[in-house]
Design an enzyme around this catalytic site. Structure first.
Site, mmCIF file in Angstrom:
data_model
loop_
_atom_site.group_PDB
_atom_site.id
_atom_site.type_symbol
_atom_site.label_atom_id
_atom_site.label_comp_id
_atom_site.label_asym_id
_atom_site.label_seq_id
_atom_site.Cartn_x
_atom_site.Cartn_y
_atom_site.Cartn_z
ATOM 1 N N THR A 5 1.037 -1.211 0.163
ATOM 2 C CA THR A 5 -0.239 0.492 -0.294
ATOM 3 C C THR A 5 0.818 1.014 0.065
ATOM 4 O O THR A 5 0.439 2.719 -0.391
ATOM 5 C CB THR A 5 -1.335 -0.207 1.220
ATOM 6 O OG1 THR A 5 -1.908 -1.380 1.079
ATOM 7 C CG2 THR A 5 -1.659 0.842 1.356
ATOM 8 N N TYR A 42 -8.242 0.921 -3.857
ATOM 9 C CA TYR A 42 -7.167 1.528 -4.097
ATOM 10 C C TYR A 42 -7.095 0.065 -4.791
ATOM 11 O O TYR A 42 -6.475 -0.670 -4.615
ATOM 12 C CB TYR A 42 -6.832 1.939 -2.966
ATOM 13 C CG TYR A 42 -5.270 1.249 -2.373
ATOM 14 C CD1 TYR A 42 -6.626 0.408 -1.182
ATOM 15 C CD2 TYR A 42 -4.678 0.844 -2.206
ATOM 16 C CE1 TYR A 42 -6.421 0.015 -0.194
ATOM 17 C CE2 TYR A 42 -4.380 0.079 -1.471
ATOM 18 C CZ TYR A 42 -4.956 -0.734 -0.267
ATOM 19 O OH TYR A 42 -3.970 -1.201 0.884
ATOM 20 N N THR A 52 1.879 -4.857 4.009
ATOM 21 C CA THR A 52 1.522 -5.426 5.192
ATOM 22 C C THR A 52 1.223 -6.919 5.431
ATOM 23 O O THR A 52 0.917 -7.087 6.928
ATOM 24 C CB THR A 52 0.751 -4.382 6.253
ATOM 25 O OG1 THR A 52 -0.866 -4.166 5.405
ATOM 26 C CG2 THR A 52 1.183 -2.556 6.088
ATOM 27 N N ASP A 53 0.328 -7.014 4.595
ATOM 28 C CA ASP A 53 -0.502 -8.799 5.173
ATOM 29 C C ASP A 53 0.927 -9.360 5.674
ATOM 30 O O ASP A 53 0.744 -10.202 6.065
ATOM 31 C CB ASP A 53 -0.989 -8.923 3.533
ATOM 32 C CG ASP A 53 -2.086 -7.821 3.275
ATOM 33 O OD1 ASP A 53 -2.574 -7.081 4.771
ATOM 34 O OD2 ASP A 53 -2.687 -8.689 2.110
ATOM 35 N N LYS A 85 0.614 -8.584 12.026
ATOM 36 C CA LYS A 85 -0.482 -7.709 12.024
ATOM 37 C C LYS A 85 -1.927 -8.165 12.461
ATOM 38 O O LYS A 85 -2.062 -9.243 12.706
ATOM 39 C CB LYS A 85 -1.161 -7.664 10.365
ATOM 40 C CG LYS A 85 -1.615 -6.938 10.148
ATOM 41 C CD LYS A 85 -2.569 -7.176 8.312
ATOM 42 C CE LYS A 85 -2.870 -5.355 8.281
ATOM 43 N NZ LYS A 85 -2.910 -5.633 6.302
ATOM 44 N N GLU A 113 -1.202 -32.147 26.529
ATOM 45 C CA GLU A 113 -1.545 -33.109 25.731
ATOM 46 C C GLU A 113 -1.477 -34.599 24.971
ATOM 47 O O GLU A 113 -2.058 -35.283 24.440
ATOM 48 C CB GLU A 113 -3.068 -32.974 25.346
ATOM 49 C CG GLU A 113 -3.423 -32.084 26.207
ATOM 50 C CD GLU A 113 -5.209 -31.569 26.242
ATOM 51 O OE1 GLU A 113 -6.204 -32.512 25.796
ATOM 52 O OE2 GLU A 113 -5.352 -30.461 26.109
HETATM 53 N N1 GLU Z 1 -2.545 -6.060 0.358
HETATM 54 C C1 GLU Z 1 -1.547 -5.686 -0.110
HETATM 55 C C2 GLU Z 1 -0.387 -5.957 1.417
HETATM 56 O O1 GLU Z 1 -0.282 -6.635 1.544
HETATM 57 C C3 GLU Z 1 -2.683 -3.764 0.568
HETATM 58 C C4 GLU Z 1 -2.234 -4.121 2.639
HETATM 59 C C5 GLU Z 1 -0.968 -2.709 3.002
HETATM 60 O O2 GLU Z 1 0.062 -2.660 2.291
HETATM 61 O O3 GLU Z 1 -1.593 -2.912 4.067
HETATM 62 O O4 GLU Z 1 0.582 -5.271 0.162
#
Ligand code: GLU
Length: 355
Positions: free
Chosen positions: A38, A51, A117-118, A190, A312
């Protein structure tokens, strides 16, 4: 102007130019390795949620934050331009090789990686295990594209460059800087799908803060650095083995797990319920797989707490390994690297506790 005055003016201009050049040369050299996400994305409206990630090249990402040039000598490098759900071991290997090369040749004092971020936490942990130098490596990204109101990418990038430039950031392992906070690669994850305060380390919390480029670490930051890790890679590492994650749930079909075990894999992470528990039927499948030479790691789908040995499940009897507090996705990375290097199960178990 008389000759004497003119000479003095030349001298002052010369002196100022030399001082400016010296000051610039004294700034730390930071390489920004861009992978997409992003932070390189753009939308059509400042208030709409739609986006596209990974559209802007590294030069444009850096040009959007010219202030980074006041705190470091910046060099940009495009590794790939993808949404991080498309991240894969091929890019991890490329990143690790590039970072090790930059540090080996003394071409950078620190590295910043811009990333979606993913899967940022996975890339951070992979690099934590494979970068062989103690200089700062910092991942950052954004939850909102630059076209949005209150976009978070510019400050995140500025803060990440500040952390990568900080002497105190050395020897702390790979770091993630998001939303003014600094996290260690091992524990960061995350935790929110859309909010800019998306990251946390639920076990240890952040190890520091960075506020408008001012860096401070707290006393939780003295983690074991893995730059001497036995899992670091040579420049040409070859392919990493396939290691699937199987997610446990009530009523899981054991035949599905059996099919995966028979697909030629060398290792498997089972994200069990509770303390990494498989159902009785799945336990039988995993026990057979383990006896057949597949390395089985028990992790958990529960957000907090480690998976512990011999609770367990009789791990000693079945030859299973526990993931400790690593998430299933990070357990998979450690197992891929350890199998690639042909370590024995006892060593691999110790890595899960140490790294
Ligand atoms: N899903 C995309 C990625 O991980 C956009 C999410 C992001 O960067 O926050 O690149």
């Amino acid at each position: 102007m008389n000759i004497k005055l003119q000479k003095s003016c030349y001298f002052v201009v010369f002196f100022i130019t030399i001082s400016m050049l010296t000051a610039a040369a004294e700034l730390p050299g930071i390489s920004i390795l861009a992978t997409g996400g992003t932070i390189a994305g753009s939308g059509v409206s400042a208030t709409g949620s739609a986006y596209k990630a990974a559209v802007n090249p590294v030069d444009k990402v850096i040009a959007a934050v010219p202030e980074v040039n006041n705190i470091a000598r910046i060099r940009g490098d495009q590794i790939c331009n993808i949404s991080s759900q498309d991240m894969k071991p091929e890019y991890w290997l490329k990143l690790a090789a590039r970072i090790n090369q930059l540090f080996r040749l003394d071409l950078a004092d620190g590295v910043v990686i811009t990333h979606g971020t993913d899967t940022m936490e996975e890339t951070a942990y992979f690099l934590n295990l494979t970068v062989a130098y103690d200089k700062p490596v910092v991942l950052t990204g954004s939850m909102r594209p630059g076209s949005a109101l209150s976009a978070d990418g510019a400050m995140n990038l500025y803060n990440a460059v500040a952390v990568a430039s900080a002497r105190e950031a050395r020897n702390k392992g790979v770091l993630v800087v998001m939303n003014d906070r600094i996290y260690s690669a091992r524990g960061v994850r995350k935790c929110d799908t859309i909010n800019p305060a998306a990251f946390n380390d639920r076990e240890n919390g952040p190890i520091g803060r960075v506020n408008y480029g001012k860096v401070s670490f707290n006393n939780r930051s003295d983690k074991k650095h893995t730059y001497q890790s036995l899992l670091k890679l040579p420049f040409f590492a070859g392919n990493l083995p396939e290691v699937p994650i199987v997610y446990g749930y009530a009523g899981i079909n054991p035949q599905m797990v059996e099919t995966i075990c028979k697909s030629g894999i060398r290792g498997l992470v089972y994200a069990g319920v509770g303390n990494g528990n498989p159902s009785e039927e799945v336990l039988n499948v995993l026990a057979k797989a383990s006896a057949d030479g597949i390395t089985v790691v028990r992790a958990t789908r529960v957000p907090d707490g480690p998976v512990t040995l011999d609770a367990e499940v009789d791990d000693a009897k079945f030859g299973f390994i526990v993931a400790d507090s690593l998430t299933p996705q990070k357990a998979r990375i450690l197992l891929m690297l350890a199998l690639h290097k042909n370590f024995a199960r006892a060593d691999i178990q110790q890595f899960f506790f140490d790294y």
